[in-house]
Write a protein that holds these residues in place. Structure first.
Motif, PDB file in Angstrom:
ATOM      1  N   ARG A   1       0.863  -1.311   0.061  1.00 48.50           N
ATOM      2  CA  ARG A   1      -0.002   0.129  -0.017  1.00 48.50           C
ATOM      3  C   ARG A   1       0.734   1.131  -0.022  1.00 48.50           C
ATOM      4  O   ARG A   1       0.521   2.603  -0.376  1.00 48.50           O
ATOM      5  CB  ARG A   1      -0.958   0.038   1.141  1.00 48.50           C
ATOM      6  CG  ARG A   1      -1.837  -1.158   0.958  1.00 48.50           C
ATOM      7  CD  ARG A   1      -2.873  -0.975   2.446  1.00 48.50           C
ATOM      8  NE  ARG A   1      -3.650  -2.413   2.492  1.00 48.50           N
ATOM      9  CZ  ARG A   1      -4.504  -2.377   3.446  1.00 48.50           C
ATOM     10  NH1 ARG A   1      -4.682  -1.454   4.251  1.00 48.50           N
ATOM     11  NH2 ARG A   1      -5.248  -3.613   3.613  1.00 48.50           N
ATOM     12  N   MET A   2       1.975   1.163   0.478  1.00 50.68           N
ATOM     13  CA  MET A   2       3.033   2.484   0.251  1.00 50.68           C
ATOM     14  C   MET A   2       3.096   2.716  -1.074  1.00 50.68           C
ATOM     15  O   MET A   2       3.408   4.032  -1.021  1.00 50.68           O
ATOM     16  CB  MET A   2       4.301   1.975   1.164  1.00 50.68           C
ATOM     17  CG  MET A   2       4.046   1.485   2.308  1.00 50.68           C
ATOM     18  SD  MET A   2       3.352   3.015   3.234  1.00 50.68           S
ATOM     19  CE  MET A   2       4.642   4.213   3.617  1.00 50.68           C
ATOM     20  N   ALA A   3       3.309   1.829  -1.924  1.00 54.10           N
ATOM     21  CA  ALA A   3       3.580   2.085  -3.246  1.00 54.10           C
ATOM     22  C   ALA A   3       2.241   2.790  -4.072  1.00 54.10           C
ATOM     23  O   ALA A   3       2.196   3.710  -4.664  1.00 54.10           O
ATOM     24  CB  ALA A   3       3.667   0.794  -4.164  1.00 54.10           C
ATOM     25  N   ASP A   4       1.052   2.362  -3.595  1.00 55.15           N
ATOM     26  CA  ASP A   4      -0.294   3.000  -3.924  1.00 55.15           C
ATOM     27  C   ASP A   4      -0.224   4.479  -3.510  1.00 55.15           C
ATOM     28  O   ASP A   4      -0.797   5.363  -4.155  1.00 55.15           O
ATOM     29  CB  ASP A   4      -1.456   2.200  -3.168  1.00 55.15           C
ATOM     30  CG  ASP A   4      -1.667   0.983  -3.794  1.00 55.15           C
ATOM     31  OD1 ASP A   4      -1.008   0.588  -4.587  1.00 55.15           O
ATOM     32  OD2 ASP A   4      -2.154   0.229  -3.034  1.00 55.15           O
ATOM     33  N   ASN A   5       0.445   4.919  -2.180  1.00 53.76           N
ATOM     34  CA  ASN A   5       0.412   6.423  -2.147  1.00 53.76           C
ATOM     35  C   ASN A   5       1.454   7.077  -2.485  1.00 53.76           C
ATOM     36  O   ASN A   5       1.605   8.134  -2.063  1.00 53.76           O
ATOM     37  CB  ASN A   5       0.367   6.310  -0.609  1.00 53.76           C
ATOM     38  CG  ASN A   5      -0.849   5.621   0.312  1.00 53.76           C
ATOM     39  OD1 ASN A   5      -2.068   5.654  -0.586  1.00 53.76           O
ATOM     40  ND2 ASN A   5      -0.912   5.063   1.495  1.00 53.76           N
TER      41      ASN A   5
ATOM     42  N   TRP B   1       9.883   2.556  15.114  1.00 56.61           N
ATOM     43  CA  TRP B   1       8.480   2.907  15.245  1.00 56.61           C
ATOM     44  C   TRP B   1       7.800   2.804  13.898  1.00 56.61           C
ATOM     45  O   TRP B   1       6.472   2.328  14.004  1.00 56.61           O
ATOM     46  CB  TRP B   1       8.518   4.309  15.649  1.00 56.61           C
ATOM     47  CG  TRP B   1       7.069   4.945  15.804  1.00 56.61           C
ATOM     48  CD1 TRP B   1       6.377   5.881  14.617  1.00 56.61           C
ATOM     49  CD2 TRP B   1       5.908   4.710  16.550  1.00 56.61           C
ATOM     50  NE1 TRP B   1       5.128   5.993  15.057  1.00 56.61           N
ATOM     51  CE2 TRP B   1       4.873   5.346  16.063  1.00 56.61           C
ATOM     52  CE3 TRP B   1       6.032   3.762  17.715  1.00 56.61           C
ATOM     53  CZ2 TRP B   1       3.490   5.321  16.795  1.00 56.61           C
ATOM     54  CZ3 TRP B   1       4.559   3.664  18.472  1.00 56.61           C
ATOM     55  CH2 TRP B   1       3.577   4.453  18.003  1.00 56.61           C
ATOM     56  N   SER B   2       8.430   3.146  12.875  1.00 55.29           N
ATOM     57  CA  SER B   2       7.619   2.852  11.543  1.00 55.29           C
ATOM     58  C   SER B   2       7.169   1.533  11.278  1.00 55.29           C
ATOM     59  O   SER B   2       6.044   1.087  10.937  1.00 55.29           O
ATOM     60  CB  SER B   2       8.556   3.185  10.334  1.00 55.29           C
ATOM     61  OG  SER B   2       8.843   4.583  10.320  1.00 55.29           O
ATOM     62  N   TYR B   3       8.119   0.494  11.394  1.00 60.94           N
ATOM     63  CA  TYR B   3       7.744  -1.051  11.512  1.00 60.94           C
ATOM     64  C   TYR B   3       6.517  -1.296  12.376  1.00 60.94           C
ATOM     65  O   TYR B   3       5.702  -2.103  11.849  1.00 60.94           O
ATOM     66  CB  TYR B   3       8.828  -1.719  11.651  1.00 60.94           C
ATOM     67  CG  TYR B   3       9.893  -1.909  10.841  1.00 60.94           C
ATOM     68  CD1 TYR B   3       9.589  -2.262   9.398  1.00 60.94           C
ATOM     69  CD2 TYR B   3      11.294  -1.876  11.057  1.00 60.94           C
ATOM     70  CE1 TYR B   3      10.619  -2.241   8.484  1.00 60.94           C
ATOM     71  CE2 TYR B   3      12.212  -1.754   9.849  1.00 60.94           C
ATOM     72  CZ  TYR B   3      11.874  -1.897   8.739  1.00 60.94           C
ATOM     73  OH  TYR B   3      12.723  -2.131   7.748  1.00 60.94           O
TER      74      TYR B   3
ATOM     75  N   LEU C   1       0.647  -2.313  12.727  1.00 58.47           N
ATOM     76  CA  LEU C   1      -0.733  -2.274  13.268  1.00 58.47           C
ATOM     77  C   LEU C   1      -1.690  -1.751  12.135  1.00 58.47           C
ATOM     78  O   LEU C   1      -2.910  -1.571  12.533  1.00 58.47           O
ATOM     79  CB  LEU C   1      -0.708  -1.385  14.341  1.00 58.47           C
ATOM     80  CG  LEU C   1      -0.104  -1.855  15.762  1.00 58.47           C
ATOM     81  CD1 LEU C   1      -0.231  -0.814  16.799  1.00 58.47           C
ATOM     82  CD2 LEU C   1      -0.813  -3.389  16.149  1.00 58.47           C
ATOM     83  N   THR C   2      -1.345  -1.204  10.963  1.00 58.74           N
ATOM     84  CA  THR C   2      -2.018  -0.845  10.109  1.00 58.74           C
ATOM     85  C   THR C   2      -2.078  -1.378   8.890  1.00 58.74           C
ATOM     86  O   THR C   2      -2.720  -2.281   8.423  1.00 58.74           O
ATOM     87  CB  THR C   2      -1.567   0.764   9.849  1.00 58.74           C
ATOM     88  OG1 THR C   2      -0.108   0.884   9.705  1.00 58.74           O
ATOM     89  CG2 THR C   2      -1.858   1.743  11.169  1.00 58.74           C
ATOM     90  N   VAL C   3      -1.062  -1.109   7.811  1.00 62.27           N
ATOM     91  CA  VAL C   3      -1.026  -1.619   6.467  1.00 62.27           C
ATOM     92  C   VAL C   3      -0.658  -3.163   6.515  1.00 62.27           C
ATOM     93  O   VAL C   3      -1.135  -3.932   5.690  1.00 62.27           O
ATOM     94  CB  VAL C   3      -0.235  -0.830   5.620  1.00 62.27           C
ATOM     95  CG1 VAL C   3      -0.715   0.641   5.498  1.00 62.27           C
ATOM     96  CG2 VAL C   3       1.224  -0.870   5.995  1.00 62.27           C
ATOM     97  N   ASN C   4       0.108  -3.175   7.501  1.00 60.59           N
ATOM     98  CA  ASN C   4       0.460  -4.937   7.516  1.00 60.59           C
ATOM     99  C   ASN C   4      -0.320  -5.549   8.458  1.00 60.59           C
ATOM    100  O   ASN C   4       0.029  -6.731   8.973  1.00 60.59           O
ATOM    101  CB  ASN C   4       1.851  -4.919   7.761  1.00 60.59           C
ATOM    102  CG  ASN C   4       2.872  -4.516   6.433  1.00 60.59           C
ATOM    103  OD1 ASN C   4       2.478  -4.817   5.493  1.00 60.59           O
ATOM    104  ND2 ASN C   4       4.149  -3.995   6.949  1.00 60.59           N
ATOM    105  N   TYR C   5      -1.555  -5.178   9.004  1.00 57.11           N
ATOM    106  CA  TYR C   5      -2.233  -5.785  10.064  1.00 57.11           C
ATOM    107  C   TYR C   5      -2.530  -7.344   9.855  1.00 57.11           C
ATOM    108  O   TYR C   5      -2.234  -8.146  10.891  1.00 57.11           O
ATOM    109  CB  TYR C   5      -3.596  -4.955  10.347  1.00 57.11           C
ATOM    110  CG  TYR C   5      -4.392  -5.499  11.570  1.00 57.11           C
ATOM    111  CD1 TYR C   5      -4.174  -5.034  12.717  1.00 57.11           C
ATOM    112  CD2 TYR C   5      -5.095  -6.458  11.219  1.00 57.11           C
ATOM    113  CE1 TYR C   5      -4.657  -5.197  13.892  1.00 57.11           C
ATOM    114  CE2 TYR C   5      -5.811  -6.976  12.674  1.00 57.11           C
ATOM    115  CZ  TYR C   5      -5.500  -6.374  13.890  1.00 57.11           C
ATOM    116  OH  TYR C   5      -6.329  -6.894  14.761  1.00 57.11           O
TER     117      TYR C   5
ATOM    118  N   PRO D   1      -1.630  -9.143  14.005  1.00 54.68           N
ATOM    119  CA  PRO D   1      -0.583  -8.593  13.303  1.00 54.68           C
ATOM    120  C   PRO D   1       0.621  -9.393  13.833  1.00 54.68           C
ATOM    121  O   PRO D   1       1.691  -9.396  13.499  1.00 54.68           O
ATOM    122  CB  PRO D   1      -0.795  -7.172  14.016  1.00 54.68           C
ATOM    123  CG  PRO D   1      -1.652  -7.093  15.069  1.00 54.68           C
ATOM    124  CD  PRO D   1      -2.732  -8.163  14.676  1.00 54.68           C
ATOM    125  N   GLY D   2       0.701  -9.746  15.070  1.00 52.37           N
ATOM    126  CA  GLY D   2       1.853 -10.389  15.747  1.00 52.37           C
ATOM    127  C   GLY D   2       2.050 -11.714  14.963  1.00 52.37           C
ATOM    128  O   GLY D   2       3.296 -12.255  14.838  1.00 52.37           O
TER     129      GLY D   2
END
Length: 238
Positions: free
Chosen positions: A84-88, A97-99, A104-108, A170-171
């Motif tokens: 999804r990062m590519a979509d944006n 922190w980014s990971y 919890l969001t795009v990789n949930y 996510p875990g």
């Protein structure tokens, strides 16, 4: 052979080509015959060598000249990313922190792809910190209300339970991607259910370095140095 570029990471210097024969080929920067831009969708000609493409050059269509890296707009030269990062159009951060936030969001519920060690341990580091903070806050609230004196710390139990339930998927997903990163199928996660030994086995797997080559679950994760295509021969002792 004719093909089309499906992905090229300028920063990492590697990419993929969908060949006209229906197979997918990997290539590195040194396989390009000239320094021309190769964004997704670029038609190319190349020579196949196993699963790798060599001698790659863009194909002119309708007399058009392929754009060079120098003439391409800065926004177009941004390194592509999967997901999804590519979509944006945004580069994926490689900080701890980014990971955690992407976990919890795009990789949930992302059970595909790979997760390097930094991503895996970064996620669980902040997960543990969040668990401690939530437990402390809920415990303080229960203590202030006198719930511990009555043996009814329902706020603490409920808050921790909701947190554990909400972060369960996510875990598991992060662990599965970590297994993919070392070349193992995600089904190895089921080893965690082996009494006493299961958690230790997964812990050892999580410590193994990333495979420094593309595997069946995806390319090398961002932040991992790709080995040079030319490895110097070892010196022979005299």
């Amino acid at each position: 052979m004719r093909g089309e570029v499906t992905h090229y990471d300028e920063a990492q210097g590697f990419g993929f080509i969908a060949g006209s024969d229906g197979n997918r080929y990997t290539f590195a920067r040194e396989n390009l015959r000239r320094a021309a831009a190769t964004p997704k969708g670029t038609p190319v000609e190349f020579t196949e060598s196993g699963s790798q493409a060599r001698d790659i050059f863009p194909v002119r269509e309708m007399g058009a000249t392929p754009p060079t890296l120098e003439s391409q707009a800065p926004a177009q030269r941004t390194s592509p990313h999967f997901g999804r990062m590519a979509d944006n159009g945004l580069p994926a951060g490689t900080g701890l922190w980014s990971y955690f936030w992407r976990g919890l969001t795009v990789n949930y519920a992302n059970f595909r792809g790979r997760a390097r060690r930094k991503e895996y341990w970064g996620y669980f580091l902040f997960w543990l910190l969040a668990l401690c903070a939530i437990s402390a806050a809920a415990g303080f609230a229960d203590a202030s209300a006198g719930n511990f004196d009555r043996g009814e710390p329902y706020l603490t139990i409920g808050t921790i339970g909701v947190f554990l339930l909400g972060t369960l998927i996510p875990g598991i997903a992060a662990t599965v991607r970590r297994l993919h990163d070392i070349g193992l199928a995600g089904w190895f996660f089921l080893l965690i259910f082996i009494p006493y030994l299961g958690n230790l086995i997964i812990f050892v797997f999580a410590l193994i370095p990333s495979q420094k080559h593309d595997n069946k679950w995806g390319p090398i994760p961002p932040g991992i140095d790709r080995p040079s295509a030319f490895t110097p021969a070892p010196e022979i002792p005299r």
